[in-house]
Design an enzyme around this catalytic site. Sequence first.
Site, PDB file in Angstrom:
ATOM      1  N   LYS A   1       2.871  -2.989  44.144  1.00  0.00           N
ATOM      2  CA  LYS A   1       3.728  -3.596  45.162  1.00  0.00           C
ATOM      3  C   LYS A   1       3.032  -3.582  46.525  1.00  0.00           C
ATOM      4  O   LYS A   1       2.128  -2.773  46.777  1.00  0.00           O
ATOM      5  CB  LYS A   1       5.037  -2.803  45.275  1.00  0.00           C
ATOM      6  CG  LYS A   1       5.948  -2.879  44.078  1.00  0.00           C
ATOM      7  CD  LYS A   1       7.175  -2.017  44.293  1.00  0.00           C
ATOM      8  CE  LYS A   1       8.107  -2.086  43.097  1.00  0.00           C
ATOM      9  NZ  LYS A   1       8.772  -3.398  42.998  1.00  0.00           N
TER      10      LYS A   1
ATOM     11  N   ARG B   1      13.213  -3.912  33.008  1.00  0.00           N
ATOM     12  CA  ARG B   1      13.775  -4.554  31.805  1.00  0.00           C
ATOM     13  C   ARG B   1      13.175  -3.970  30.531  1.00  0.00           C
ATOM     14  O   ARG B   1      13.809  -3.998  29.474  1.00  0.00           O
ATOM     15  CB  ARG B   1      13.567  -6.065  31.884  1.00  0.00           C
ATOM     16  CG  ARG B   1      12.145  -6.548  31.863  1.00  0.00           C
ATOM     17  CD  ARG B   1      11.993  -7.936  32.441  1.00  0.00           C
ATOM     18  NE  ARG B   1      12.300  -7.940  33.864  1.00  0.00           N
ATOM     19  CZ  ARG B   1      12.336  -9.057  34.617  1.00  0.00           C
ATOM     20  NH1 ARG B   1      12.100 -10.230  34.048  1.00  0.00           N
ATOM     21  NH2 ARG B   1      12.595  -8.992  35.895  1.00  0.00           N
TER      22      ARG B   1
END
Length: 487
Positions: A265, A339
């Site tokens: 990130k 997920r």
Amino acid sequence: MLARGMRVQATSEAPNATDADTLVVGVFEDEDVAHPALAALLASGEAKRARGSLALAHEGDRRWLLAGLGKREDFTPESARVSAAKACKRAGELGATHLCWALPDGQSAAVAGALVEGTILATYRFDGYKQRNDGDAPPAPPAALTVSAPGDVEEALERGRIASEAANAARLLQDTPANDMTPTDLAARAQQVAAEHETLSVAVEGREEIVARGMGAFAAVAQGSYQDPRLITLRYEPAAGRAGGPMLGFVGKAVTFDSGGLSIKPADSMAEMKYDMSGGASVIEAIAAIASIELPLRVIGVVGATENLPSGRSMRPGDIVRTLKGLTVEINNTDAEGRLVLADCIAYAIAEGAERVVDLATLTGACVVALGHTHAGLMCNDDEWAAKISAAGEATGELVWRLPLHAEYAKLVNGTLGDLNNAPAGRLAGAITGGEFLHRFAGDTPWAHLDIAGTAWNLGREYAEAGGSGFGVRLLIELAAASAQDS
């Protein structure tokens, strides 16, 4: 860090008949108050009837706060939470120790409970890591709250107390820095709450057990960190003969720090990634509250706790992993890790008996872009279940907005070399494709996904302005209560 144990009680006496040192009276637009000093404040213009306004009057050694409530027809339990939070903060500044609210005329027990919630949520502080001089400490919140009401509101007050204290407990987990809130630390909290309730049991499994179960997607996320992952399973079983209806399954993403893995990130916002465990925190504290309330239904909570860090053993873009359900997943982006964790945890919860499932996750930045900090995204494969969740959100002020599931979105998560891919190219419908990915692991079980990325922290509401919000705790409690009532 956490102000817990506020004394909460109901009374049918007038506020000035209690021993509270600070009394709060609300006033709607185009209406008046009977108390002379407060009426004088309105007449002088010092006090306003507009929602959110506060004015102070003194009578002997007591303080009176006049709270503007706006239009009567627009007043809701959420309005009550906000007004109560403002009054609590002002009372703390004034040195109050015992606050008494007069339930506004014509308002329900739900509003009385909301006054408790707004007050207790406003007492939350996270300052245990700061060294302070004696004069630097923030004002202490009131230690006691009385609600003066003509009807029977005791059950609503107690429910509000339990729910708001549970939300504050989740906020403490959220705000604790990742070096002190590892997967092991989060599992320890689950073990602690289970030890406090005879109706709760907990199982905690580590890396070897996760791999042995065939939870290859969860294990892949965890393999980059030297902190062991934890599969946390909380079970609530009420007293014999009291459980009715389907078993609820609450599934929480708990990435205790998310660097993005090898798909790292940007540095600017990475410090906030301690909040990527917010869904798991909410599941643990909601189930603890459900046990305290003793709701007559069964609940299983499954929390996948791990870090997502880059190292020489991290999963790589291009890897293909096999899930508990048997589906294979191409890893296109290691920052789409939530997920992967949830896929295995949803399948596990259903295999363990969950008949209605809700998962909570800070899943996508796309949901923040779409809905901001006002609503969580809701994706669901069952209209009746979606309606129940939406109603729970309306009742608690933890609002959700339903986003569509559709075959064309589902195609986007189909894989090329594997069954699925975890990050479709082009960033189309990012929040929805995250939900469609998880949909594959729910099968025909009524299931809902709540993307809480925009609501889990820095909510900006009077009772949860900055830091962790505990979003989802009160919604899950309300959902469980409604489900128990329907069974």
